[in-house]
Scaffold this motif. Structure first.
Motif, PDB file in Angstrom:
ATOM      1  N   VAL A 273       0.835  -1.204   0.000  1.00  0.00           N
ATOM      2  CA  VAL A 273       0.000   0.000   0.000  1.00  0.00           C
ATOM      3  C   VAL A 273       0.868   1.251   0.000  1.00  0.00           C
ATOM      4  CG1 VAL A 273      -1.688   1.320   1.346  1.00  0.00           C
ATOM      5  CG2 VAL A 273      -1.937  -1.147   1.109  1.00  0.00           C
ATOM      6  N   GLU A 274       1.936   1.220   0.792  1.00  0.00           N
ATOM      7  CA  GLU A 274       2.805   2.380   0.869  1.00  0.00           C
ATOM      8  C   GLU A 274       3.501   2.643  -0.465  1.00  0.00           C
ATOM      9  OE1 GLU A 274       6.432   4.127   3.680  1.00  0.00           O
ATOM     10  OE2 GLU A 274       5.694   2.084   3.922  1.00  0.00           O
ATOM     11  N   ARG A 279       4.051   5.874  -5.543  1.00  0.00           N
ATOM     12  CA  ARG A 279       3.975   6.055  -6.991  1.00  0.00           C
ATOM     13  C   ARG A 279       2.878   7.060  -7.350  1.00  0.00           C
ATOM     14  NH1 ARG A 279       4.302   0.399  -6.820  1.00  0.00           N
ATOM     15  NH2 ARG A 279       2.079   0.237  -7.330  1.00  0.00           N
ATOM     16  N   LEU A 280       1.751   6.980  -6.633  1.00  0.00           N
ATOM     17  CA  LEU A 280       0.668   7.924  -6.885  1.00  0.00           C
ATOM     18  C   LEU A 280       1.098   9.351  -6.568  1.00  0.00           C
ATOM     19  CD1 LEU A 280      -2.368   8.149  -7.659  1.00  0.00           C
ATOM     20  CD2 LEU A 280      -2.890   7.958  -5.229  1.00  0.00           C
ATOM     21  N   SER A 281       1.853   9.525  -5.503  1.00  0.00           N
ATOM     22  CA  SER A 281       2.325  10.845  -5.114  1.00  0.00           C
ATOM     23  C   SER A 281       3.302  11.412  -6.137  1.00  0.00           C
ATOM     24  CB  SER A 281       2.981  10.779  -3.735  1.00  0.00           C
ATOM     25  OG  SER A 281       3.487  12.037  -3.357  1.00  0.00           O
ATOM     26  N   GLU A 285       2.750  14.700  -8.428  1.00  0.00           N
ATOM     27  CA  GLU A 285       3.714  15.803  -8.415  1.00  0.00           C
ATOM     28  C   GLU A 285       4.113  16.196  -9.833  1.00  0.00           C
ATOM     29  OE1 GLU A 285       8.170  16.874  -6.652  1.00  0.00           O
ATOM     30  OE2 GLU A 285       7.220  14.941  -6.224  1.00  0.00           O
ATOM     31  N   SER A 286       4.401  15.209 -10.663  1.00  0.00           N
ATOM     32  CA  SER A 286       4.801  15.513 -12.037  1.00  0.00           C
ATOM     33  C   SER A 286       3.655  16.155 -12.816  1.00  0.00           C
ATOM     34  CB  SER A 286       5.271  14.233 -12.738  1.00  0.00           C
ATOM     35  OG  SER A 286       4.222  13.268 -12.779  1.00  0.00           O
ATOM     36  N   SER A 287       2.419  15.672 -12.604  1.00  0.00           N
ATOM     37  CA  SER A 287       1.280  16.278 -13.294  1.00  0.00           C
ATOM     38  C   SER A 287       1.058  17.712 -12.833  1.00  0.00           C
ATOM     39  CB  SER A 287       0.015  15.452 -13.029  1.00  0.00           C
ATOM     40  OG  SER A 287       0.172  14.130 -13.474  1.00  0.00           O
ATOM     41  N   LEU A 288       1.240  17.944 -11.539  1.00  0.00           N
ATOM     42  CA  LEU A 288       1.052  19.288 -11.006  1.00  0.00           C
ATOM     43  C   LEU A 288       2.094  20.252 -11.564  1.00  0.00           C
ATOM     44  CD1 LEU A 288      -0.673  20.950  -9.046  1.00  0.00           C
ATOM     45  CD2 LEU A 288       0.941  20.352  -7.246  1.00  0.00           C
TER      46      LEU A 288
END
Length: 565
Positions: A273-274, A279-281, A285-288
């Protein structure tokens, strides 16, 4: 034979003992009203003569306790009833309340289990999961203390507040736990990590707690029915959140320093889960970063989202509260003014046949019809009834569906106006979801605008069963006394009015005592002597001046008109 002859006898029934040990009587917690009813049921096609006992709890009494005590009292009375007499419960509003309470308690248990499961999945440590889990019972029990101090009760709304609070009270503890856990993973000793981690995050915990309180507390100060109902809801959530903040800043760091001394170990699933959230974070970040290079895209997207939200706000239907299935329906039959009991009885039989046809699946357990329409009603053209439905899990149709199936055939019933009402928590007036109030200075103006409004509503497919509670269709006979002629003949207005009162109405003239009971002596003209306006020709009054008898018809003028009901 049982000593239950008057409402006072029912009020003296002992239903239990209070917290102080003293006996509690029914009259102390309920309002008891007796009414002789001409009642019809589907299971007994012939009229059933009987007494209806209406028990309504007073404002501070508990509905469930009153209903339970009444049922216990019925079981105690039933063996002593005379042969052929039945004592049963026709309508019990506490059934819906009790079923709602059970459903909310089930939701409370499920939400608690889900919260603990999610905490364990993300923390991956059983001892770490135990720390925020302790916050839930402590915060709820502390909220009960506040509820008791404010005079609140455990009801559907306060339990719903606790269901919502379960997901909120663990937030502060999880935030503190994660911060301490992070420090311990960095190599700090448990005690130092608990002290510094709690101090570091304390201001944020207090800020989020105050924000939640400012969101829920204003609900408790709303005006009207909504404010009355949700006052306990807002205070309950706010109390639970405040105590959860106190627990997060005191008990949580202490438990972390004691329970997490063995090191920080996570399960394999927790690591998965971590890694997923890492990976989601990184993707977020890259999309932002890419979007920040094109701020005009963010502005356009925000404007489009706001416009779409405004569009949805306009097209989505709105209402005070959604309809709910309370396991019962109410029915109203209104005949023409002046209709007799026999007239309404004939239409009541037709109503019963319609109910039997609609009840092909047996969803309606019992349907009663009362003529005149219930407690305190003397209008013979009114009939009121109710239907008790099967428990929710034993029928396929909802109360709204059954009501809709009844409205069509009942609307075709000639000679009466029928209305089927599904009771709800926020019903106003006669239970209708929409009510329009007209005000003015002249009744003629109100009637004109009422007719205009009702015509427009009846032409619209959005409305059904459009009714007005002001109707000038009740036959009235206005009696005007010729004062000058009465004075010339020596007849006083008091003599005229007293004669009309005695013959046409009734008057208590004295009392007498029989077997230790006092009875009224009532004077009234026979029914056949006061059936038509022409019967006034047979009434005479005595002149105070000459002592002669004078026909009352020579002194009064009669005007027939239709007045408001």
């Amino acid at each position: 034979e049982t000593g239950l002859n008057t409402p006072q006898d029912f009020q003296q029934l002992v239903i239990g003992r209070g917290p102080d040990g003293y006996l509690v009587r029914l009259g102390e917690v309920a309002d008891v009203r007796l009414a002789a009813e001409n009642e019809r049921t589907l299971s007994r096609s012939n009229g059933v003569a009987g007494i209806s006992v209406g028990v309504e709890q007073i404002s501070k009494a508990n509905t469930l306790e009153v209903a339970r005590h009444v049922r216990d009292e019925i079981e105690r009375i039933r063996p002593d009833l005379p042969p052929g007499t039945h004592l049963d419960v026709n309508l019990d509003r506490s059934v819906f309340i009790e079923a709602s309470m059970k459903e909310v308690v089930i939701a409370l248990v499920i939400s608690m289990a889900l919260v603990l499961a999610v905490i364990y999945l993300f923390l991956g440590n059983l001892r770490a999961t135990l720390i925020p889990a302790v916050t839930i019972p402590i915060s709820i029990i502390a909220a009960f203390v506040v509820m008791a101090a404010l005079g609140f009760s455990i009801n559907v709304l306060t339990l719903l507040g606790l269901v919502l609070a379960i997901g909120l009270v663990v937030d502060d503890a999880i935030v503190v736990l994660e911060n301490i856990y992070r420090r311990m993973e960095g190599g700090e000793p448990p005690l130092i990590a608990a002290v510094d981690g709690g101090r570091e995050i304390g201001f944020a915990v207090i800020a989020t707690t105050l924000v939640l309180c400012t969101v829920f507390l204003p609900v408790s100060f709303l005006q009207g029915n909504v404010g009355t109902l949700f006052r306990e809801f807002g205070f309950t959530i706010a109390a639970a959140v405040l105590f959860s903040s106190l627990v997060a800043l005191t008990l949580t760091p202490m438990m972390c320093s004691k329970l997490l001394t063995g090191g920080s170990t996570r399960s394999r699933f927790s690591h998965l889960v971590e890694s997923f959230f890492q990976r989601l974070s990184s993707n977020y970040e890259s999309s932002l970063r890419r979007l920040m290079r094109r701020p005009w895209l963010i502005i356009i997207g925000t404007v489009i989202a706001a416009a779409f939200a405004a569009y949805l706000l306009r097209i989505l239907p709105s209402e005070l509260a959604p309809s709910e299935d309370r396991g019962m329906l109410f029915v109203s039959l209104t005949g023409p003014e002046g209709a007799t009991l026999d007239y309404m009885d004939r239409h009541g039989r037709q109503y019963e046949e319609i109910v039997k046809r609609v009840n092909d699946d047996g969803a309606i357990v019992r349907a009663n019809l009362r003529m005149p329409g219930g407690f305190g009603s003397t209008d013979l053209n009114q009939a009121r009834g109710f239907m008790v439905l099967k428990p929710w899990g034993e029928r396929e149709r909802s109360a709204d569906q059954i009501a809709q199936a009844l409205r069509g055939p009942l609307s075709q019933l000639p000679g009466v106006r029928a209305q089927v009402i599904t009771p709800g928590s926020f019903s106003i007036g006669n239970g209708a979801p929409v009510q329009v109030v007209l005000g003015g200075t002249e009744y003629a103006d109100l009637v004109r605008w009422r007719d205009t409004l009702m015509a427009r509503m009846q032409d619209s497919p959005m409305f059904a069963n459009v009714l007005s509670n002001y109707e000038e269709r009740k036959p009235q006979l206005r009696v005007a006394v010729d004062r000058n002629r009465a004075a010339d003949l020596g007849v006083s207005l008091q003599t005229v009015s007293r004669t009309l009162e005695t013959v046409l109405g009734s008057r208590i003239v004295t009392t007498y005592v029989d077997r230790d009971r006092e009875y009224n002596v009532i004077l009234q003209g026979r029914a056949e002597d006061r059936a038509t306006p022409g019967d006034l020709d047979n009434l005479y009054v005595r002149s105070d001046r000459t002592g002669d008898l004078i026909p009352l018809s020579n002194l009064v003028k009669l005007t027939e008109l239709g007045g408001p009901t």
